[in-house]
Design an enzyme around this catalytic site. Structure first.
Site, mmCIF file in Angstrom:
data_model
loop_
_atom_site.group_PDB
_atom_site.id
_atom_site.type_symbol
_atom_site.label_atom_id
_atom_site.label_comp_id
_atom_site.label_asym_id
_atom_site.label_seq_id
_atom_site.Cartn_x
_atom_site.Cartn_y
_atom_site.Cartn_z
ATOM 1 N N ASN A 51 3.199 4.254 -10.962
ATOM 2 C CA ASN A 51 1.950 4.429 -11.437
ATOM 3 C C ASN A 51 0.648 4.324 -10.487
ATOM 4 O OD1 ASN A 51 -0.056 3.597 -13.720
ATOM 5 N ND2 ASN A 51 -0.129 1.840 -12.345
ATOM 6 N N VAL A 88 -8.304 7.804 -20.282
ATOM 7 C CA VAL A 88 -8.069 6.279 -20.531
ATOM 8 C C VAL A 88 -9.041 5.276 -19.852
ATOM 9 C CG1 VAL A 88 -6.194 4.395 -20.306
ATOM 10 C CG2 VAL A 88 -5.514 6.887 -20.079
ATOM 11 N N ASP A 115 0.884 -1.171 -0.109
ATOM 12 C CA ASP A 115 -0.170 0.197 0.018
ATOM 13 C C ASP A 115 0.794 1.154 0.032
ATOM 14 O OD1 ASP A 115 -1.632 2.109 0.356
ATOM 15 O OD2 ASP A 115 -2.804 0.923 1.918
ATOM 16 N N TYR A 138 -7.120 15.986 -6.800
ATOM 17 C CA TYR A 138 -6.290 15.308 -7.827
ATOM 18 C C TYR A 138 -5.472 16.178 -8.427
ATOM 19 C CZ TYR A 138 -5.777 11.968 -11.509
ATOM 20 O OH TYR A 138 -5.065 11.234 -12.468
ATOM 21 N N LYS A 146 -1.440 15.847 -9.210
ATOM 22 C CA LYS A 146 -0.604 15.336 -10.542
ATOM 23 C C LYS A 146 0.449 16.692 -10.837
ATOM 24 C CE LYS A 146 -2.040 11.282 -11.158
ATOM 25 N NZ LYS A 146 -1.297 10.262 -11.008
#
Ligand code: NAP
Length: 269
Positions: free
Chosen positions: A101, A201, A74, A168, A172
């Site tokens: 990733n 995606v 984790d 989010y 990033k």
């Protein structure tokens, strides 16, 4: 079977992929094995049973040439991050390529209404975990004389922040700034820091965003032709497979209907 130049360069390397139980991480594991079957893959995620299935499928497909080590890990837990490398069997510690990733998004809430739990899970997974693991792996790269690849999966969200995605997008953007600083710090080494920023995606990403609501997740991909996880996997393996002096520092990948985080052409429009 003769290998491509890229396959030859990657052959025999040890690749660590976080978030390999699904989507881009899983597809990247298959793509590495297909490009260079004699590669060693350390695949990590929280869902160990799924990882074991992925490992078995890759071993079967590669006829046992690709060795796969599935590890329950984790990245949002600092203790697990700190002890990750020492927890690996000795013969798996000589990591050549790190693919950071693992990541997730939760909800579309506006500032003032975002649950603290959601802020924390996005920050600890996408940022703190990625930084912590990179700190561990960069030591391995330095110890072998300054060689290795760090491939961070960012997002268009890190370049083009959108309403309802503040946390989010901030995570990033942090991945982007961290990667750019690190590349500069490592300028005197052969350690390559590369960022791949996907656009839309179709993976489990939206199912996770909408907390398991498949109908809401499916609506995101209605009337468009999103990238597949394999499309991004090809890019990740491509950048890892360049000659040693080639650094594909920064890549933005859109599907053809997309030109920004919120700029989509829908077939019905
Ligand atoms: P996905 O199918 O949901 O896969 C996410 C992976 O991350 C899973 O394997 C998940 O495994 C793992 N993960 C999540 N939290 C984790 C944790 N705390 N510890 C370890 N592993 C964890 O989504 P994806 O689209 O492939 O996402 C991969 C990366 O691409 C993410 O960084 C995402 O932000 C980025 N990205 C996605 C898109 C898109 O449109 N899909 C666009 C731009 C960027 P477990 O649940 O088993 O732990």
């Amino acid at each position: 079977m003769s290998l491509s130049a890229m396959g030859t360069r990657l052959s025999g390397k040890t690749v660590l992929i976080t978030g390999a139980s699904s989507g881009i991480g899983r597809a990247t594991a298959f793509e590495f094995s297909r490009t260079a079957p004699d590669i060693k893959l350390i695949l990590t995620a929280r869902r160990i049973d799924t990882l074991k299935e992925v490992a078995a499928q890759i071993e079967e497909e590669s006829k046992g040439r690709t060795k796969v080590l599935p590890v329950k890990f984790d990245v949002s837990d600092p203790k697990e991050v700190a002890s990750f490398v020492e927890g690996l069997p000795e013969e798996w510690r000589a990591i050549d390529v790190l693919v950071n990733n693992a990541g997730l998004v939760k909800g579309l809430d506006k500032v003032g209404e975002i649950a603290e739990e959601d802020v924390n899970i996005m920050m600890t997974t996408n940022v703190i975990g990625l930084i912590g693991l990179t700190q561990q792996i960069v030591k391995i790269f330095h110890a072998r004389g300054g060689k290795g690849d760090i491939i961070n999966i960012g997002s268009i969200a890190g370049r083009d922040p959108y309403a309802g995605g503040s946390i989010y997008c901030a995570t990033k953007a942090a991945v982007r700034a961290f990667s750019d600083s690190l590349r500069k710090e490592l300028i005197a080494t052969k350690i390559r820091v590369m960022v791949v920023d996907p656009g839309q995606v179709e993976t489990e990403f939206s199912v996770v965003r909408f907390r398991g609501d498949k109908a809401k997740a499916d609506a995101v991909y209605a009337d468009v032709d999103p990238l597949t996880a394999e499309d991004i996997a090809e890019v990740v393996v491509f950048v890892a497979g360049r000659k040693e002096n080639v650094v594909v520092a920064d890549t933005l990948v859109f599907p053809s209907h997309q030109a920004g985080a919120g700029v989509m052409h829908r077939k019905s429009a």
